[in-house]
Each structure stands twice: as structure tokens, then as C-alpha cells.
Design a protein around this motif. Structure first.
Motif, short mmCIF file in Angstrom:
data_model
loop_
_atom_site.label_atom_id
_atom_site.label_comp_id
_atom_site.label_asym_id
_atom_site.label_seq_id
_atom_site.Cartn_x
_atom_site.Cartn_y
_atom_site.Cartn_z
N TRP A 184 9.79 41.77 25.34
CA TRP A 184 9.92 43.35 26.06
C TRP A 184 11.15 43.76 26.90
O TRP A 184 11.85 44.76 26.78
N TYR B 278 13.94 44.13 24.29
CA TYR B 278 13.72 45.58 23.69
C TYR B 278 14.01 46.81 24.47
O TYR B 278 14.74 47.74 24.08
N VAL C 287 17.85 47.65 24.18
CA VAL C 287 18.42 47.83 22.76
C VAL C 287 18.91 49.30 22.63
O VAL C 287 18.25 50.19 23.12
N ILE D 249 15.34 49.20 17.21
CA ILE D 249 14.23 49.91 18.01
C ILE D 249 12.77 50.06 17.05
O ILE D 249 11.85 49.77 17.23
N PHE E 5 11.28 46.93 16.30
CA PHE E 5 10.37 46.41 17.34
C PHE E 5 9.25 47.45 17.11
O PHE E 5 8.12 46.48 17.44
N HIS E 6 9.14 48.41 17.01
CA HIS E 6 8.15 49.34 16.95
C HIS E 6 7.18 48.83 15.67
O HIS E 6 5.75 48.80 16.08
N THR F 46 14.90 40.84 17.18
CA THR F 46 15.05 39.76 18.21
C THR F 46 16.33 38.99 17.75
O THR F 46 17.34 38.82 18.65
N GLU G 90 19.71 41.16 18.07
CA GLU G 90 20.21 41.37 19.37
C GLU G 90 20.51 40.01 20.02
O GLU G 90 21.48 40.25 20.67
#
Length: 257
Positions: free
Chosen positions: A162, A165, A168, A174, A177-178, A228, A231
Motif C-alpha cells: 500500500w 502504491y 505510483v 495503478i 494494483f487495482h 510491485t 515499481e
């Protein structure tokens, strides 16, 4: 079928000795497989793990690839557990889950600047304690102690995810992640329903929600791993691409010919 009636059904592996017996009726499809659909769906973890290693061993490096490898181990343990419903095989499912969660927490701590040796020792001690608690307790106590010890680590991992995120900027990441969050929420929902509402299947067909939990968690984990991992790499040499236009993975650009 009530839990008492389920436990009276005996197949190749004998009476149930595991601390939990899921809603799926035992030995319905095969004399040799206690929970058929839960066993078959466990192969999703094996497939996810091997495909993740194949796709990411160069682009994401050995640390995240090891995470995929540990998911393979969890998958084989889950196959043994659901296929037999024996306590010793249940440990091959649950103990590797604890190890995997602890390993992923160590990776995330290191990426967030925490000293790897000091915190690695602390996580190893916790992992050893959780392994002991998981493997040495019995019955419903064992089930809840495992869920607690595993849950503490996994929610800690999600907290670091989190944090990542929130910073980002890439819309593609994004969205990943969603997607991971949506499948995680759905997976937790079906797990909770199947864990607490077995009596409903006395009146309606069983949709095998625990089997769906296996599949949904695999999808969620893959989305989180890709987002992840991308990133954490933080370089312009990486990009997110899609196999067959729907399976995301991180590609190393200098490997493209």
C-alpha cells in the motif's frame, strides 16, 4: 452433507486427521482424492509459480523469482493436503505458506531501506515460532493459530505494498494494483463464506468456493507481483507487457531482439 457425515466417508487415505475439513464433499469423484476440486485447483499455484519464474527470472531478479518458486512449493503442499486431508500433509500446505509470507516481508523490508540482516534474523525467529505453533497444535486451536500467525505477516506485506502504491505515477501500474486488490477482496470473500456457511449447501449446490479461492488468490498475487516488481526495479529498461493480450508480466527491454 454435515461435517459429521463428511468425516464418516473414508477413502484411500483413511479417516480425516487434518484440523479443518472444507465444505467440499469427500471422495465424491475419486476413491483416491479426498477433495477433488480443491486438489485440482491447487495446481493453479504450481502453474503460476513456474510461469512467474519463466517470465521474470531475468527482468525481476532472483528475489522476486524466489517468491514465485515458494508459491510452487505451497501449491504442491495444497495438493497433498486437499488430496488426503491428513494432518501431516496439511503441514506441507500451511508451513510453506508461513515461510513464503515471511520471505516476501523480508524482501519488502529490504526494499524499504530496513537493514536486511537485523530484520532478517527477526523474521526468521518469527517464522520459526509460527512454524512451531502451526505444526504442534491440534484441532480448531491449530487452525486459528495458523490463520493468526500467517495473517499478521501477510497484512504486514500488504501494508508495504500500500505504501508503494500511494507513490505510483504510472497509470498502467495503478490499474494492476487495482486489479490485484479486486481479486484479493473477492478471494477473501469466497474463503470466508466457504469457511463459515457450509450449512447452506444442504439446500443449494456447492459452487466449490474454496477451489475458487485458490484460483482468485493466484490471479491477485500475480497482479501484485507484476506491479510491485515493476515499481521496485525503477528503471527505463523495464516495461509491462501482456502475453496473449491479457496476462501481464515485466519485460526487460534489452532482451528484446
Amino acid at each position: 452433507m454435515s461435517l459429521f457425515e463428511k468425516q464418516k466417508v473414508v477413502g484411500y487415505w483413511g479417516p480425516v486427521t487434518s484440523s479443518v475439513d472444507w465444505c467440499e464433499e469427500n471422495y465424491t469423484h475419486s476413491f483416491y482424492i479426498a477433495e477433488f476440486w480443491n486438489t485440482v485447483s491447487s495446481f493453479a499455484m504450481v502453474v503460476l509459480g513456474f510461469l512467474g519464474i519463466l517470465a521474470h527470472h531475468r527482468s525481476l531478479g532472483w528475489r522476486l523469482s524466489n517468491g514465485y518458486l515458494m508459491i510452487v512449493v505451497v501449491g504442491f503442499g495444497s495438493i497433498l493436503f486437499h488430496g488426503t486431508l491428513q494432518y501431516e500433509h496439511q503441514m506441507w500446505d500451511e508451513v510453506p505458506m508461513v515461510w513464503t509470507a515471511c520471505y516476501l516481508l523480508w524482501v519488502l523490508l529490504q526494499e524499504n531501506g530496513y537493514e536486511p540482516i537485523r530484520y532478517g534474523v527477526g523474521i526468521s525467529l518469527y517464522c520459526a515460532l509460527a512454524t512451531y505453533v502451526t505444526s504442534q497444535s491440534k484441532g480448531s486451536t491449530q487452525f486459528y493459530l495458523f490463520q493468526t500467525s500467517f495473517g499478521i505477516v501477510m497484512w504486514s506485506c500488504l501494508w508495504f505494498v500500500w505504501k508503494l502504491y500511494k507513490n505510483v505515477q504510472n497509470n498502467q501500474v495503478i490499474r494492476l494494483f487495482h486489479q490485484g486488490g479486486k481479486f484479493l477482496g473477492l478471494a477473501i470473500g469466497v474463503w470466508l463464506f466457504d469457511s463459515n456457511m457450509c450449512f447452506i449447501y444442504d439446500y443449494v449446490p456447492n459452487p466449490q468456493l474454496h477451489a475458487w479461492w485458490h484460483v482468485l488468490m493466484c490471479i491477485s498475487l500475480h497482479y501484485f507481483f507484476v506491479a510491485t516488481g515493476f515499481e521496485l526495479m525503477g528503471t527505463q529498461q523495464h516495461r509491462i507487457t501482456y502475453y496473449a493480450n491479457w496476462i501481464p508480466y515485466v519485460q526487460l527491454l534489452d532482451k528484446i531482439e
